[in-house]
Design a protein around this motif. Sequence first.
Motif, short mmCIF file in Angstrom:
data_model
loop_
_atom_site.label_atom_id
_atom_site.label_comp_id
_atom_site.label_asym_id
_atom_site.label_seq_id
_atom_site.Cartn_x
_atom_site.Cartn_y
_atom_site.Cartn_z
N LEU A 50 39.10 33.01 -86.58
CA LEU A 50 38.76 32.67 -85.24
C LEU A 50 37.30 33.45 -84.85
CD1 LEU A 50 41.84 33.89 -83.69
CD2 LEU A 50 41.44 31.81 -83.93
N GLU A 51 36.42 32.94 -84.11
CA GLU A 51 35.15 33.23 -83.94
C GLU A 51 34.78 33.64 -82.34
OE1 GLU A 51 32.70 34.09 -86.03
OE2 GLU A 51 33.60 33.28 -88.07
N PRO A 52 34.05 34.35 -82.26
CA PRO A 52 33.76 34.92 -80.74
C PRO A 52 33.00 33.46 -80.40
CG PRO A 52 33.13 36.62 -82.15
CD PRO A 52 33.61 35.65 -83.15
N GLY A 53 33.27 33.27 -78.99
CA GLY A 53 32.72 32.00 -78.34
C GLY A 53 33.61 30.73 -78.23
N GLU A 54 34.81 30.60 -79.27
CA GLU A 54 35.72 29.64 -79.68
C GLU A 54 36.61 29.67 -78.38
OE1 GLU A 54 37.19 30.05 -83.52
OE2 GLU A 54 35.46 28.70 -84.38
N THR A 55 37.28 28.60 -78.12
CA THR A 55 38.40 28.63 -77.17
C THR A 55 39.65 27.94 -77.88
OG1 THR A 55 37.94 26.46 -76.32
CG2 THR A 55 36.89 28.15 -75.29
N MET A 56 40.81 28.38 -77.40
CA MET A 56 41.99 27.76 -78.01
C MET A 56 42.98 27.37 -76.80
SD MET A 56 44.84 29.66 -80.48
CE MET A 56 44.23 29.54 -82.07
N ASP A 57 43.63 26.06 -76.83
CA ASP A 57 44.59 25.81 -75.88
C ASP A 57 45.62 26.65 -75.83
OD1 ASP A 57 42.92 24.20 -74.76
OD2 ASP A 57 43.15 22.39 -75.84
N SER A 73 52.13 30.09 -64.55
CA SER A 73 50.65 30.70 -65.09
C SER A 73 49.52 29.67 -64.88
CB SER A 73 50.91 31.26 -66.50
OG SER A 73 49.45 31.67 -66.88
N THR A 74 48.31 30.02 -64.39
CA THR A 74 47.35 29.16 -64.28
C THR A 74 46.24 29.43 -65.48
OG1 THR A 74 45.93 31.12 -63.18
CG2 THR A 74 47.00 29.41 -61.80
N ILE A 75 46.74 30.18 -66.70
CA ILE A 75 46.04 30.30 -67.87
C ILE A 75 46.26 29.23 -68.66
CG2 ILE A 75 45.68 31.79 -69.80
CD1 ILE A 75 44.51 32.77 -67.14
N ALA A 76 45.37 28.44 -69.30
CA ALA A 76 45.50 27.37 -70.30
C ALA A 76 45.04 27.51 -71.29
CB ALA A 76 44.84 26.12 -69.54
N ALA A 77 43.94 28.53 -71.76
CA ALA A 77 43.38 28.84 -72.94
C ALA A 77 42.97 30.21 -73.12
CB ALA A 77 42.19 28.03 -72.97
N PHE A 78 42.57 30.54 -74.46
CA PHE A 78 42.02 31.81 -74.70
C PHE A 78 40.62 31.51 -74.83
CE2 PHE A 78 46.02 33.99 -76.54
CZ PHE A 78 46.04 34.90 -75.19
N CYS A 93 41.17 38.35 -76.70
CA CYS A 93 41.63 37.20 -76.39
C CYS A 93 41.77 36.97 -75.04
CB CYS A 93 43.05 37.10 -77.06
SG CYS A 93 42.93 37.03 -78.72
N LEU A 94 40.71 36.37 -74.20
CA LEU A 94 40.68 36.49 -72.83
C LEU A 94 41.40 35.04 -72.15
CD1 LEU A 94 39.42 37.58 -70.20
CD2 LEU A 94 37.13 36.54 -70.87
N GLY A 95 42.10 35.45 -71.49
CA GLY A 95 42.65 34.15 -70.68
C GLY A 95 42.07 33.40 -69.69
N ILE A 96 41.87 32.26 -69.97
CA ILE A 96 41.08 31.54 -68.99
C ILE A 96 41.85 30.16 -68.32
CG2 ILE A 96 38.62 32.00 -70.02
CD1 ILE A 96 38.58 29.68 -71.67
N THR A 97 41.41 29.82 -67.27
CA THR A 97 41.95 28.77 -66.41
C THR A 97 41.48 27.27 -67.23
OG1 THR A 97 40.37 28.41 -64.62
CG2 THR A 97 42.18 29.99 -64.44
N ALA A 98 42.38 26.08 -66.96
CA ALA A 98 42.01 24.81 -67.35
C ALA A 98 40.64 24.18 -67.08
CB ALA A 98 43.00 23.92 -66.79
N ASP A 99 39.99 24.54 -66.09
CA ASP A 99 38.63 24.39 -65.86
C ASP A 99 37.62 24.93 -66.66
OD1 ASP A 99 39.50 22.46 -63.93
OD2 ASP A 99 38.92 23.69 -62.50
N GLU A 100 37.86 26.20 -66.99
CA GLU A 100 36.87 27.07 -67.66
C GLU A 100 36.74 26.72 -69.26
OE1 GLU A 100 38.00 30.65 -64.61
OE2 GLU A 100 38.82 30.80 -66.45
N ARG A 127 45.46 33.51 -61.72
CA ARG A 127 44.34 33.87 -60.95
C ARG A 127 43.80 32.58 -60.63
NH1 ARG A 127 39.79 32.90 -64.08
NH2 ARG A 127 40.08 33.06 -66.20
N LYS A 128 42.70 32.24 -59.72
CA LYS A 128 42.19 31.28 -59.52
C LYS A 128 40.77 31.00 -60.69
CE LYS A 128 42.97 30.83 -54.53
NZ LYS A 128 42.55 31.04 -53.11
#
Length: 193
Positions: free
Chosen positions: A112-119, A128-133, A153-160, A189-190
Amino acid sequence: MNSDADDSNEWTLWWDARLAAMESLLGASHDIVGHGTIPFQLGPDLGGTADIVYFHHHVDGIVSVTAELIGNEDQVPSSMGNYELAICSRDDDDWGPNIIGQLAHYTLETPLEPGETMDIGPATPEGSTIAAFLFCDYGQFQVRGQDAGIILCLGITADEPHMCRNGARLRVESLLKSEGVFPFTDLYRKSVV
């Protein structure tokens, strides 16, 4: 000395050095260690999960960090070297530590690399509104002479994640910080975008 004693001594050396490095970044760890019901070494097929160390003095909440990967020769190193996984929560919740405890096995196959995302949508709690890390460099250090670090591992929403994958990751990180979300995974969260 027998082989079991040598293995135990080596494990203790890595544990102590790993914990000291994490504490240099995150402050004193909590006395309680979250041990997986099934040991990590038994693998994901049998339900093995990484041990978790908790830090209560770094943020106004809890930082949970795996404690099985730095020094583990089976982990595929990232640009940071060996690394542990962290997740921050505002209160005592089991979902975050459980998910990173399970995700630890993935790092034995794929870095895993900083800056990558994972669904991760299917692994989140209902509603939950979180869709990815979003994986973030949460600190780097040396452990027993080896490069190492912590990936948040920062949870982010579907748009992010869409913005992150389209070249606007730094903008997303900036918004998460300015909105008071970073470094926490807030499951309900929104979106900040």
